[in-house]
Design a protein around this motif. Structure first.
Motif, PDB file in Angstrom:
ATOM      1  N   VAL A  21       0.844  -1.204   0.000  1.00  0.00           N
ATOM      2  CA  VAL A  21       0.000   0.000   0.000  1.00  0.00           C
ATOM      3  C   VAL A  21       0.876   1.250   0.000  1.00  0.00           C
ATOM      4  O   VAL A  21       0.676   2.176  -0.768  1.00  0.00           O
ATOM      5  N   GLY A  22       1.865   1.266   0.865  1.00  0.00           N
ATOM      6  CA  GLY A  22       2.784   2.396   0.944  1.00  0.00           C
ATOM      7  C   GLY A  22       4.192   1.906   0.774  1.00  0.00           C
ATOM      8  O   GLY A  22       4.450   0.715   0.690  1.00  0.00           O
ATOM      9  N   GLN A  34      -4.354   5.603  -0.233  1.00  0.00           N
ATOM     10  CA  GLN A  34      -4.592   4.833   0.987  1.00  0.00           C
ATOM     11  C   GLN A  34      -3.429   4.905   1.965  1.00  0.00           C
ATOM     12  O   GLN A  34      -3.585   4.626   3.142  1.00  0.00           O
ATOM     13  N   ALA A  35      -2.239   5.252   1.487  1.00  0.00           N
ATOM     14  CA  ALA A  35      -1.081   5.334   2.380  1.00  0.00           C
ATOM     15  C   ALA A  35      -1.011   6.666   3.105  1.00  0.00           C
ATOM     16  O   ALA A  35      -0.232   6.818   4.039  1.00  0.00           O
ATOM     17  N   THR A  36      -1.841   7.645   2.687  1.00  0.00           N
ATOM     18  CA  THR A  36      -1.728   8.974   3.299  1.00  0.00           C
ATOM     19  C   THR A  36      -2.450   9.009   4.639  1.00  0.00           C
ATOM     20  O   THR A  36      -3.493   8.375   4.822  1.00  0.00           O
ATOM     21  N   ILE A  37      -1.873   9.769   5.545  1.00  0.00           N
ATOM     22  CA  ILE A  37      -2.412   9.803   6.907  1.00  0.00           C
ATOM     23  C   ILE A  37      -3.744  10.555   6.931  1.00  0.00           C
ATOM     24  O   ILE A  37      -4.571  10.341   7.806  1.00  0.00           O
ATOM     25  N   ASP A  38      -3.983  11.428   5.928  1.00  0.00           N
ATOM     26  CA  ASP A  38      -5.201  12.243   5.916  1.00  0.00           C
ATOM     27  C   ASP A  38      -6.151  11.829   4.793  1.00  0.00           C
ATOM     28  O   ASP A  38      -6.871  12.645   4.243  1.00  0.00           O
ATOM     29  N   ARG A  39      -6.139  10.551   4.437  1.00  0.00           N
ATOM     30  CA  ARG A  39      -7.079  10.100   3.401  1.00  0.00           C
ATOM     31  C   ARG A  39      -8.520  10.346   3.871  1.00  0.00           C
ATOM     32  O   ARG A  39      -8.776  10.453   5.083  1.00  0.00           O
ATOM     33  N   ASN A  41     -11.199   8.515   4.118  1.00  0.00           N
ATOM     34  CA  ASN A  41     -11.995   7.487   4.794  1.00  0.00           C
ATOM     35  C   ASN A  41     -13.471   7.686   4.475  1.00  0.00           C
ATOM     36  O   ASN A  41     -14.312   7.755   5.367  1.00  0.00           O
TER      37      ASN A  41
END
Lengths: 339, 547
Positions: A21-22, A34-39, A41
């Motif tokens: 994913v990341g 999907q790997a971003t902390i601020d996706r 959701n």
């Protein structure tokens, strides 16, 4: 269709490349949403999907990617089905995006209507998604879908294909594969569950409408999926993206095997990943490590009968289908075509 | 009708808080819970020097070579030496071998060691404790102990009987495997930390030296130099010499006896070293007589292969019975059931100008018998788990104590002894950390690792190898060292690939940010197990809930 270019550019060599994913070693533009902390959701926790639900995962992957591609300016119309039932039991909703309920069969039409309204209001910056399961797409909603394609309405239709009506008790749909056992296609003796001679391939039918973009994706290949969503959002007009989402309940598989099954469907050739523009195939995602169909089938109870004595012909037919997909879509480079 | 580009980021038409599904705590469905774990990588577990290999590969794969080197230096003060002479048991244990080939750990260690010498990186000694430690022997074990004790802040004096430091790495390992400038530079780095190394300084009375010098503790690391002898009936017409003597004389540029048809007796790495040295000194032929079958020889496979490339003849399953004039009589052996060679009573002969025995060494324990409490038996000194002998304040390690007798083991002994000496000097005892469960290959999901064959180190051309002592195995350059480091799979320890964060259908994983890993939201985790199944490195374990 013998020489098709790869859909994705190769990345530089890193420990896991773009398979995970990341990857902390990748450049920013190669990283997944999907790997971003601020996706976004878009589909948040607390929904009532079964453990290990592939559809819940596929929906978050796709809608988060749409949110990024549209700078959060999107509306989703949702067909009735598992996805609607498990996300929106009154008064709760798991959606954190603008989302509208529709009937089982008219999500594409509702999407068309929203797109027309946005055009009338001069808000074509707001992009429209219509989504549903394979039953609501390939059977019940097929007329509305074909009409949306025909008018080339500015809607991306997302079909989460789990190969049956899982919400109502695992009945057969026109996307159920040959030999699969469902509540309405029970295997008897040498007869397979679902007959091999029925069903339809909606991505190919969508291509027949000459719409700007058609693609298939899998929850097992996130980077490929996100790439295809972003590509779809770069077009105006009708687009169709089908995402392969295993269903542990309907398929009789372990909840932890959801991604593994999606990966095996791709690597056996049972579910080819390709993309097409204006009716022409433009790329296929290559199989990385080819596997025999047995490896995919034996993890699912819906195929248990194909391993019984005297049912070898069913297994052979399934392998032949996979082999044909590999040849047809160019899923393996010629020099690697032997198992 | 054209609109201005919209810059707002709040989702369109969202004005009120919806009744969110977050009220529904689906964690109550769970029968198993995922737990993040750290497992012990097999490479770290296999390293006799106790290096945290996975950790320094992690720095190296990001191109931070100095941090990688410093991580090695936490355990091993001689990376440039060990990157050349270590038999890398780490690579033998590497899980990547099941995928394609083991990671070339040894070649990366060498690259990092050479980077440090090139850039002059140094390690600072610890703040002075006022304690003094005497070390006997400046081989790898003594040097390792001296370095670690200096880092603890103790004053260290090393005595060595030889004209230069290095022990067996200098007087036992030929130059073509270890160029001397690398050894010299790494020893100098230890001396620059304040360690005193006295050469040509044999200590016969250890306890007297301890008292006279005011030392608080002693570490014995004199190695094993007494050759074992085979029972060979010789008329003395051709020289019958020992491998350690031959290798030492070669190092000291003394006239050596390796001329004509050289016959070496032994199947270990020392025997191979002597045969390869003979070729380089211009011997007519070099024949290695090994009592074991080829596959059972203690020498390492690649050493044997390199020797054969250079023209060494290897004769297996033979023992030397007697030497009559230039004629050496060999008895044929067969490989017994438990791989032990058994005599057959059949004989054959070969011609020799010199015979070299290379069948192992013992420690010279006679000089140590005066130390009260110290026990020596079977040619080695007995120590407890803290590397302490029976004598008060006297520790021992390396080849002189029962061990695998490799340079790497010696480095590890030096570190372990230094830690225990440090604790002993503070009247405490050293407590090693508990070991984690080993990260076996079956715990990984290797599908996620890119296909990447091992980088082969360049080899010096055979003609140039056999005509001199130039280093046989070449360097990795930065590009391929980086590539090689990135082949590490980080077995058993999270490398933040985001897979668990991405593949959770319930969005029940929180990403804590770079270096901080992840946390599960147990309020929502339904326990499906996808995260554990899709974790590439096996850093998630599914644990049953108490129901």
């Amino acid at each position: 269709m013998d020489q098709v270019p790869e859909t994705k550019q190769k990345v530089k060599f890193y420990q896991t490349g773009t398979f995970t994913v990341g990857n902390r070693l990748l450049d920013d533009e190669e990283r997944s949403v999907q790997a971003t902390i601020d996706r976004s959701n878009s589909l948040d926790s607390g929904h009532r999907a079964c453990q290990g639900c592939g559809e819940a995962l596929g929906a978050r992957f796709a809608i988060d990617a749409v949110m990024r591609a549209t700078n959060n300016q999107m509306i989703a119309a949702n067909a009735t089905g598992c996805l609607e039932v498990f996300t929106t039991p009154y008064p709760e909703t798991a959606w954190s995006v603008p989302w509208i309920h529709s009937l089982f069969g008219n999500a594409a039409a509702v999407g068309s209507g929203i797109a027309a309204a946005m055009k009338a209001k001069g808000r074509e910056d707001i992009r429209v998604i219509a989504q549903g399961g394979d039953g609501g797409t390939t059977d019940i909603g097929f007329g509305c879908l074909s009409g949306m394609f025909d008018r080339n309405d500015d809607v991306l239709y997302l079909c989460y294909n789990n190969q049956g009506y899982m919400n109502t008790g695992v009945q057969r749909s026109s996307a159920t594969p040959g030999a699969a056992r469902t509540a309405t296609t029970m295997p008897v003796g040498p007869e397979p569950g679902n007959p091999f001679t029925v069903g339809k391939n909606v991505p190919l039918i969508a291509m027949g409408h000459q719409i700007p973009y058609v693609a298939t994706a899998s929850v097992s290949d996130l980077h490929d999926l996100e790439h295809k969503v972003a590509k779809a959002m770069s077009f105006r007009g009708a687009r169709y993206l089908e995402i392969f989402v295993p269903c542990p309940l309907g398929w009789g598989s372990k909840t932890c095997d959801t991604i593994k099954l999606a990966r095996l469907a791709v690597e056996t050739g049972m579910y080819p990943l390709f993309e097409a523009e204006y009716g022409e195939i433009t790329g296929a995602t290559k199989i990385r490590h080819r596997q025999p169909v047995n490896d995919y089938l034996k993890l699912q109870r819906r195929f248990a009968h194909v391993f019984k004595k005297d049912n070898e012909h069913q297994l052979e037919t399934l392998q032949a289908i996979a082999d044909r997909n590999i040849a047809k879509f160019g899923l393996i480079d010629a020099e690697r075509s032997k198992i | 009708m054209k609109q201005q580009p919209v810059t707002q980021t709040k989702p369109f038409a969202i004005t009120l808080d919806v009744g969110t599904s977050l009220l529904n705590k689906t964690g109550s469905w769970r029968t198993e819970r995922p737990v993040y774990v750290d497992r012990l990588p097999p490479c770290n577990n296999a390293c006799p020097a106790g290096e945290n290999i996975q950790s320094w590969l992690g720095f190296a794969e990001e191109g931070d070579y100095e941090a990688a080197w410093r991580a090695i230096m936490g355990d091993n003060p001689l990376p440039a030496v060990m990157g050349r002479v270590c038999y890398h048991p780490c690579e033998g244990a590497c899980n990547r071998a099941e995928l394609d080939d083991a990671v070339g750990i040894n070649s990366i260690e060498r690259f990092l060691g050479d980077q440090a010498l090139k850039h002059g990186w140094t390690v600072e000694p610890g703040a002075s404790t006022g304690k003094k430690v005497l070390i006997i022997g400046a081989g790898p074990c003594g040097l390792s102990a001296a370095y670690h004790l200096a880092r603890f802040g103790h004053a260290v004096t090393v005595h060595d009987a030889n004209p230069q430091a290095g022990g067996m790495t200098r007087y036992g390992i030929p130059k073509y495997r270890l160029p001397r400038e690398k050894l010299r530079a790494e020893v100098a780095r230890i001396e620059n930390m304040g360690v005193t190394i006295l050469h040509d300084s044999r200590i016969d009375d250890v306890l007297a030296e301890k008292t006279n010098g005011g030392f608080d503790a002693v570490f014995l690391a004199t190695g094993a130099q007494l050759p074992r002898r085979a029972d060979i009936d010789s008329d003395g017409q051709v020289p019958l010499v020992e491998a350690v003597t031959v290798l030492r004389d070669t190092e000291l540029d003394n006239p050596t006896v390796l001329r004509g048809n050289v016959v070496v007796y032994g199947g270990g790495n020392t025997a191979v070293d002597v045969a390869r040295t003979a070729i380089r000194l211009g011997a007519l032929s070099a024949t290695l007589i090994a009592i074991e079958a080829r596959q059972d020889m203690p020498a390492h496979r690649f050493e044997i292969d390199e020797a054969i490339e250079e023209g060494v003849t290897i004769v297996n399953l033979r023992s030397i019975q007697k030497i009559n004039g230039p004629t050496v009589t060999l008895e044929k052996m067969v490989r017994g059931e438990d791989r032990t060679p058994e005599p057959t009573g059949e004989y054959e002969t070969i011609e020799a100008s010199v015979v070299v025995e290379a069948i192992g060494q013992n420690t010279d324990v006679d000089a140590l018998n005066d130390i009260e409490g110290l026990v020596a038996k079977n040619g080695s000194v007995q120590v407890d788990t803290a590397m302490k002998t029976g004598a008060d304040g006297v520790f021992a390690g390396g080849d002189m104590v029962p061990s695998a007798r490799t340079v790497t083991t010696a480095i590890g002994h030096g570190k372990k002894a230094a830690r225990n000496i440090d604790s002993w000097l503070q009247n405490t005892s050293y407590q090693p950390a508990d070991k984690h469960e080993i990260a076996e290959a079956s715990k990984l999901n290797t599908w996620y690792y890119s296909d990447a064959p091992r980088t082969i180190r360049p080899m010096l051309d055979v003609v140039r190898r056999t005509s001199g002592f130039a280093e046989v195995v070449g360097d990795l350059v930065e590009d391929n060292a980086l590539f090689e480091a990135r082949r590490c799979m980080s077995c058993g320890n999270c490398f933040e690939c985001d897979n668990c964060y991405g593949v959770c259908p319930d969005n029940a994983v929180t990403k804590l940010g770079p270096g901080k890993r992840f946390a599960f939201k147990y309020d929502y985790c339904k326990g499906c197990g996808i995260c554990a199944a899709e974790c590439p490195c096996g850093a998630i374990s599914m644990v049953p809930e108490e129901i």
